[in-house]
Write an enzyme that holds these catalytic residues in place. Sequence first.
Site, mmCIF file in Angstrom:
data_model
loop_
_atom_site.group_PDB
_atom_site.id
_atom_site.type_symbol
_atom_site.label_atom_id
_atom_site.label_comp_id
_atom_site.label_asym_id
_atom_site.label_seq_id
_atom_site.Cartn_x
_atom_site.Cartn_y
_atom_site.Cartn_z
ATOM 1 N N ASN A 9 0.864 -1.183 0.000
ATOM 2 C CA ASN A 9 0.000 0.000 0.000
ATOM 3 C C ASN A 9 0.899 1.232 0.000
ATOM 4 O O ASN A 9 1.509 1.544 1.017
ATOM 5 C CB ASN A 9 -0.886 -0.036 1.259
ATOM 6 N N TRP A 10 0.979 1.876 -1.151
ATOM 7 C CA TRP A 10 1.877 3.044 -1.251
ATOM 8 C C TRP A 10 1.271 4.289 -0.614
ATOM 9 O O TRP A 10 1.931 5.314 -0.511
ATOM 10 C CB TRP A 10 2.228 3.320 -2.724
ATOM 11 N N LYS A 11 0.001 4.233 -0.251
ATOM 12 C CA LYS A 11 -0.685 5.395 0.341
ATOM 13 C C LYS A 11 -0.494 6.627 -0.551
ATOM 14 O O LYS A 11 -0.452 6.507 -1.768
ATOM 15 C CB LYS A 11 -0.187 5.631 1.769
ATOM 16 N N HIS A 93 -9.385 0.953 5.256
ATOM 17 C CA HIS A 93 -8.103 1.155 5.946
ATOM 18 C C HIS A 93 -8.347 2.126 7.109
ATOM 19 O O HIS A 93 -9.148 3.058 7.002
ATOM 20 C CB HIS A 93 -7.081 1.732 4.958
ATOM 21 N N GLU A 95 -6.761 4.549 8.098
ATOM 22 C CA GLU A 95 -6.534 5.960 7.744
ATOM 23 C C GLU A 95 -7.759 6.541 7.037
ATOM 24 O O GLU A 95 -8.061 7.722 7.182
ATOM 25 C CB GLU A 95 -5.255 6.087 6.897
ATOM 26 N N GLU A 163 -5.117 -5.228 10.739
ATOM 27 C CA GLU A 163 -4.131 -4.170 10.905
ATOM 28 C C GLU A 163 -4.382 -3.421 12.212
ATOM 29 O O GLU A 163 -5.190 -2.472 12.242
ATOM 30 C CB GLU A 163 -4.226 -3.176 9.747
ATOM 31 N N GLY A 169 2.851 1.870 10.806
ATOM 32 C CA GLY A 169 3.857 2.925 10.652
ATOM 33 C C GLY A 169 4.589 3.286 11.937
ATOM 34 O O GLY A 169 5.266 4.307 11.994
ATOM 35 N N SER A 209 3.706 -2.515 10.331
ATOM 36 C CA SER A 209 5.155 -2.544 10.556
ATOM 37 C C SER A 209 5.808 -3.871 10.153
ATOM 38 O O SER A 209 6.749 -4.327 10.819
ATOM 39 C CB SER A 209 5.481 -2.192 12.009
ATOM 40 N N GLY A 230 2.815 -1.235 4.282
ATOM 41 C CA GLY A 230 2.840 0.177 3.932
ATOM 42 C C GLY A 230 4.257 0.625 3.608
ATOM 43 O O GLY A 230 4.767 0.406 2.504
ATOM 44 N N GLY A 231 4.934 1.209 4.584
ATOM 45 C CA GLY A 231 6.255 1.821 4.379
ATOM 46 C C GLY A 231 7.249 0.936 3.644
ATOM 47 O O GLY A 231 7.951 1.398 2.731
HETATM 48 C C1 PEP Z 1 -0.666 0.000 6.275
HETATM 49 O O1 PEP Z 1 -0.881 1.194 6.390
HETATM 50 O O2 PEP Z 1 -1.473 -0.725 5.658
HETATM 51 C C2 PEP Z 1 0.545 -0.539 6.875
HETATM 52 C C3 PEP Z 1 0.549 -1.792 7.208
HETATM 53 O O3 PEP Z 1 1.580 0.352 7.078
HETATM 54 P P1 PEP Z 1 3.059 -0.017 7.636
HETATM 55 O O4 PEP Z 1 3.500 -1.285 6.984
HETATM 56 O O5 PEP Z 1 3.889 1.161 7.238
HETATM 57 O O6 PEP Z 1 2.917 -0.175 9.109
#
Ligand code: PEP
Length: 249
Positions: A9-11, A93, A95, A163, A169, A209, A230-231
């Site tokens: 997920n590049w957001k 999500h 967010e 999640e 993050g 994470s 994500g990241g």
């Molecule tokens: C996400 O936002 O879906 C996620 C899992 O982010 P991260 O891997 O950066 O924690």
Amino acid sequence: MRRKLAAGNWKMNGTTAALSELEALARAYPTSSIDVLICPPATLLHRAAEVVRDTEVTVGGQNCHAATAGAHTGDISADMLVDAGASAVILGHSERREDHGEQNEDVRAKARAAMDAGLKAIICVGESLEQREAANTLDIIGGQMSGSIPDQSTGENLIVAYEPIWAIGTGKVPTLNEIGEVHDFIRNRLERRFGEGVGRSVRLLYGGSVKPSNADEIFGVSNVDGALVGGASLKTRDFSGIVDALLKA
Ligand code: PEP
């Protein structure tokens, strides 16, 4: 057998230059026994789909509207995602739930639209730190599942991502027991609602994470069929470490 899935997920990250990361990823996995999906920002989706064409990597959206078309300035329909080359869409999500006030019923309506358009809906559920500390995690997840997952769900069109909000993050990750407890609970709930056949065929992703350094142990947990990342999905070097761990799991 559920096919494993590494989803990125590049957001709200990435402009044209980021497509080189996707090119490298598609080159690294010309064929694969697992699914690899990247959800770039909507502005890159069509070009991203061109980049991964004829490879095993697929692309998806990060949100869609519940309606098929109409007066919804700034929104994107599920059909538009399909038209741009998407195979899946992330919905609910945390967010989106936080930044845009999306409620379970909104997520459910979007998921219906996504499934009707032929997309896989990756429905996210997860508790806040406060809810976990109050020992409410399973109640919260159960409520999000009943509220957000549509009746038409199957093993083909539904993927559930657990999640925990406090792990997104932050570098914090639940213990393996905690991940296992929630994933077993989600599996059980799906089996009770949809029957064993469908319930067992839905893929469950862990997200929060995930990195190359912790992916191995997370993928060893029962009912973890992959990750939503994500990241660590922004750089192919990092994401490949996670894909490789899933290939070995
Ligand atoms: C996400 O936002 O879906 C996620 C899992 O982010 P991260 O891997 O950066 O924690």
